[in-house]
Design a protein around this motif. Sequence first.
Motif, PDB file in Angstrom:
ATOM      1  N   LYS A  28      -5.941 -31.908  53.969  1.00 15.13           N
ATOM      2  CA  LYS A  28      -6.099 -32.553  52.656  1.00 15.13           C
ATOM      3  C   LYS A  28      -7.764 -32.145  52.104  1.00 15.13           C
ATOM      4  O   LYS A  28      -7.684 -32.198  50.913  1.00 15.13           O
ATOM      5  CB  LYS A  28      -5.739 -33.759  52.604  1.00 15.13           C
ATOM      6  N   MET A  29      -8.386 -32.606  53.040  1.00 11.03           N
ATOM      7  CA  MET A  29      -9.982 -32.360  52.755  1.00 11.03           C
ATOM      8  C   MET A  29     -10.184 -30.884  52.199  1.00 11.03           C
ATOM      9  O   MET A  29     -10.894 -30.662  51.380  1.00 11.03           O
ATOM     10  CB  MET A  29     -10.777 -32.901  53.810  1.00 11.03           C
ATOM     11  N   ALA A  30      -9.695 -29.957  53.039  1.00 10.46           N
ATOM     12  CA  ALA A  30      -9.838 -28.558  52.843  1.00 10.46           C
ATOM     13  C   ALA A  30      -9.226 -28.019  51.502  1.00 10.46           C
ATOM     14  O   ALA A  30      -9.543 -27.239  50.778  1.00 10.46           O
ATOM     15  CB  ALA A  30      -9.364 -27.512  53.862  1.00 10.46           C
ATOM     16  N   LEU A 191       0.583 -28.661  52.178  1.00 10.99           N
ATOM     17  CA  LEU A 191      -0.793 -28.732  52.407  1.00 10.99           C
ATOM     18  C   LEU A 191      -1.433 -27.480  52.673  1.00 10.99           C
ATOM     19  O   LEU A 191      -2.307 -26.927  52.253  1.00 10.99           O
ATOM     20  CB  LEU A 191      -1.351 -29.951  53.151  1.00 10.99           C
ATOM     21  N   GLU A 192      -0.741 -26.928  53.737  1.00 14.43           N
ATOM     22  CA  GLU A 192      -1.488 -25.454  54.232  1.00 14.43           C
ATOM     23  C   GLU A 192      -1.154 -24.651  53.152  1.00 14.43           C
ATOM     24  O   GLU A 192      -2.148 -23.635  53.260  1.00 14.43           O
ATOM     25  CB  GLU A 192      -0.156 -25.169  55.331  1.00 14.43           C
ATOM     26  N   THR A 193      -0.028 -24.654  52.547  1.00 13.24           N
ATOM     27  CA  THR A 193      -0.024 -23.677  51.108  1.00 13.24           C
ATOM     28  C   THR A 193      -1.154 -23.696  50.328  1.00 13.24           C
ATOM     29  O   THR A 193      -1.753 -22.682  49.818  1.00 13.24           O
ATOM     30  CB  THR A 193       1.241 -23.787  50.483  1.00 13.24           C
ATOM     31  N   ARG A 194      -1.609 -24.811  50.300  1.00 11.91           N
ATOM     32  CA  ARG A 194      -2.679 -25.064  49.246  1.00 11.91           C
ATOM     33  C   ARG A 194      -4.104 -24.714  49.594  1.00 11.91           C
ATOM     34  O   ARG A 194      -4.967 -24.260  49.218  1.00 11.91           O
ATOM     35  CB  ARG A 194      -3.025 -26.517  48.830  1.00 11.91           C
ATOM     36  N   VAL A 195      -4.321 -24.845  50.898  1.00 10.84           N
ATOM     37  CA  VAL A 195      -5.476 -24.122  51.882  1.00 10.84           C
ATOM     38  C   VAL A 195      -5.333 -22.701  52.084  1.00 10.84           C
ATOM     39  O   VAL A 195      -6.517 -21.945  51.602  1.00 10.84           O
ATOM     40  CB  VAL A 195      -5.525 -24.802  53.271  1.00 10.84           C
ATOM     41  N   GLY A 196      -4.354 -22.107  52.142  1.00 13.53           N
ATOM     42  CA  GLY A 196      -4.118 -20.889  52.360  1.00 13.53           C
ATOM     43  C   GLY A 196      -3.137 -20.256  52.730  1.00 13.53           C
ATOM     44  O   GLY A 196      -2.576 -19.235  52.064  1.00 13.53           O
ATOM     45  N   ARG A 237      -0.435 -13.723  53.194  1.00 16.29           N
ATOM     46  CA  ARG A 237      -0.245 -15.052  53.326  1.00 16.29           C
ATOM     47  C   ARG A 237       1.202 -15.434  53.175  1.00 16.29           C
ATOM     48  O   ARG A 237       2.065 -14.687  52.299  1.00 16.29           O
ATOM     49  CB  ARG A 237      -1.104 -15.825  52.319  1.00 16.29           C
ATOM     50  N   SER A 238       1.649 -16.610  53.540  1.00 12.92           N
ATOM     51  CA  SER A 238       2.828 -17.129  53.695  1.00 12.92           C
ATOM     52  C   SER A 238       2.854 -18.489  52.882  1.00 12.92           C
ATOM     53  O   SER A 238       1.729 -19.319  53.200  1.00 12.92           O
ATOM     54  CB  SER A 238       3.439 -17.284  55.030  1.00 12.92           C
ATOM     55  N   VAL A 239       3.825 -18.907  52.172  1.00  9.16           N
ATOM     56  CA  VAL A 239       3.830 -20.123  51.256  1.00  9.16           C
ATOM     57  C   VAL A 239       5.158 -20.839  51.379  1.00  9.16           C
ATOM     58  O   VAL A 239       6.092 -20.404  51.726  1.00  9.16           O
ATOM     59  CB  VAL A 239       3.505 -19.841  49.804  1.00  9.16           C
ATOM     60  N   SER A 240       4.833 -22.159  51.067  1.00  8.71           N
ATOM     61  CA  SER A 240       6.125 -23.101  50.999  1.00  8.71           C
ATOM     62  C   SER A 240       6.076 -23.282  49.377  1.00  8.71           C
ATOM     63  O   SER A 240       5.346 -23.499  48.896  1.00  8.71           O
ATOM     64  CB  SER A 240       5.813 -24.301  51.707  1.00  8.71           C
ATOM     65  N   VAL A 241       7.579 -23.246  49.127  1.00  9.03           N
ATOM     66  CA  VAL A 241       7.797 -23.230  47.479  1.00  9.03           C
ATOM     67  C   VAL A 241       8.782 -24.353  47.385  1.00  9.03           C
ATOM     68  O   VAL A 241       9.771 -24.589  47.832  1.00  9.03           O
ATOM     69  CB  VAL A 241       8.738 -22.052  47.133  1.00  9.03           C
ATOM     70  N   ASN A 242       8.146 -25.637  47.026  1.00  7.76           N
ATOM     71  CA  ASN A 242       8.607 -26.807  46.647  1.00  7.76           C
ATOM     72  C   ASN A 242       9.875 -26.946  45.798  1.00  7.76           C
ATOM     73  O   ASN A 242      10.860 -27.653  46.045  1.00  7.76           O
ATOM     74  CB  ASN A 242       7.778 -27.811  46.023  1.00  7.76           C
ATOM     75  N   ASP A 243       9.875 -25.838  44.713  1.00  7.16           N
ATOM     76  CA  ASP A 243      11.136 -25.861  44.044  1.00  7.16           C
ATOM     77  C   ASP A 243      12.356 -25.189  44.566  1.00  7.16           C
ATOM     78  O   ASP A 243      13.570 -25.070  44.012  1.00  7.16           O
ATOM     79  CB  ASP A 243      10.815 -25.138  42.719  1.00  7.16           C
ATOM     80  N   ALA A 244      12.087 -24.506  45.811  1.00  4.93           N
ATOM     81  CA  ALA A 244      13.323 -23.784  46.367  1.00  4.93           C
ATOM     82  C   ALA A 244      13.873 -24.581  47.487  1.00  4.93           C
ATOM     83  O   ALA A 244      13.404 -24.779  48.727  1.00  4.93           O
ATOM     84  CB  ALA A 244      12.817 -22.640  47.092  1.00  4.93           C
ATOM     85  N   VAL A 245      14.825 -25.592  47.188  1.00  3.32           N
ATOM     86  CA  VAL A 245      15.462 -26.584  47.986  1.00  3.32           C
ATOM     87  C   VAL A 245      16.602 -26.079  48.869  1.00  3.32           C
ATOM     88  O   VAL A 245      17.546 -25.421  48.106  1.00  3.32           O
ATOM     89  CB  VAL A 245      15.803 -27.686  47.142  1.00  3.32           C
ATOM     90  N   CYS A 246      16.755 -26.423  49.947  1.00  2.00           N
ATOM     91  CA  CYS A 246      17.653 -26.180  50.849  1.00  2.00           C
ATOM     92  C   CYS A 246      18.038 -27.581  51.533  1.00  2.00           C
ATOM     93  O   CYS A 246      17.361 -28.088  52.248  1.00  2.00           O
ATOM     94  CB  CYS A 246      17.283 -24.961  51.919  1.00  2.00           C
ATOM     95  N   PHE A 247      19.380 -27.851  51.293  1.00  2.00           N
ATOM     96  CA  PHE A 247      19.886 -28.824  52.013  1.00  2.00           C
ATOM     97  C   PHE A 247      20.381 -28.786  53.422  1.00  2.00           C
ATOM     98  O   PHE A 247      21.207 -27.998  53.512  1.00  2.00           O
ATOM     99  CB  PHE A 247      20.948 -29.457  51.247  1.00  2.00           C
ATOM    100  N   VAL A 248      19.921 -29.463  54.261  1.00  2.00           N
ATOM    101  CA  VAL A 248      20.129 -29.097  55.713  1.00  2.00           C
ATOM    102  C   VAL A 248      20.761 -30.343  56.438  1.00  2.00           C
ATOM    103  O   VAL A 248      20.371 -31.448  56.572  1.00  2.00           O
ATOM    104  CB  VAL A 248      18.774 -28.741  56.762  1.00  2.00           C
TER     105      VAL A 248
END
Length: 394
Positions: A28-30, A191-196, A237-248
């Motif tokens: 979060k700081m990064a 958070l990781e997506t925002r950093v890199g 880089r690889s990212v997480s997409v919040n709008d791409a929802v998958c119900f598990v």
Amino acid sequence: METMWLTLLVASAAAAVYPYAVYPVLLKMAAVFKRRPVSTTSADEWPDISITIPAYNEEARIRETLESILELDYPADKRQILVISDASTDRTNDIVREFADRGVELVVLAKRAGKTAAENAGCAYLSGDILVNTDASVRIHPTAIKPLVATFTDPTVGVASGRDVSVARVGDSANLGESGYVGYEMWVRSLETRVGGIVGASGCFYASRMDLHMEIVPEALSRDFAAPLIARENGYRSVSVNDAVCFVPRSTSLRQEYRRKVRTMARGLETLFFRRRLLDPVRYGSFAWMLFSHKLARWLVPWAVLVGAIALIGLAPTYPWARWALGAAGVVGVFALVGWFWPARSLPRVFAMPAYVVSGLVAGLHAWTKAMRGELNPIWEPTRRESVGAATPH
């Protein structure tokens, strides 16, 4: 001796706390100084995609899965749907063939070889520019494909992972810890997506550039973990997409979840060892730090807890607080044991959470022993979950 036990206790506590509490704070700081935006705007022209579904004996839900995928919001003429049957012995193949006139393709492996082997075999039949991998046991939100694919308009992105949402039947109290853990994991990935970039993708729903996916992954390894590692080695880089929802659907049994954790962690350890050069901070910078913190440091927590327990035993004869701590640990252990044997669907929360945590720690130790012995078991047994249609988010 007391100094040694105290040192071990402090070190083990630090090792247990760091990956789950300190690491997210550092992320979060990064993120304040290094923001990497993720674009989910509509593409000017949607690329051709290939949606793959590895399956083994999924006759109970493959029809529902294919119907839901056919209803996803994506141009039908830009979409290939490929089911890769890992030598299924039930009616899975026959049911999939019923969808042939709707564009669903089927590849059947002659001999069962495991999920990664099935994904490798499917590479020869893919026609899209982007690979979207999903699972027969989950349900993708109808609008999730487009934001996932749109991230590839950013030329720096090689892999995009969906956001898992844990769901369960109303009133089902089994495995409550899984729901909280999934939410925590998605937060860390954001958070990781925002950093890199993230260091592991969701095995339930992720996408990759096709040239990256075409790299063959050894059968005993985990492709969803390997995908971001391959991407990083190739400069993406690889990212997480919040709008791409998958119900598990949440696992309905602690024993089932235990077996899944052992399997995934053992394969993850071997995958990390296979790509261990990515842990070099000189060459890979912040990615190496995140890979260590998110994966290896977490996988070392069961050992840290074990060492901490031994240290408390060594300190107990001298310090009352050590005896109290051991007593509290014993109570948690008893609660976990009760939760392990309690009928799953009626498991009270007071037992559910300790059972989830303790079984996870024991599963971690079990996974380490399997990995060190080379017992990786590439022949995967899919986690049998409840239908998403009867579930609600928890």
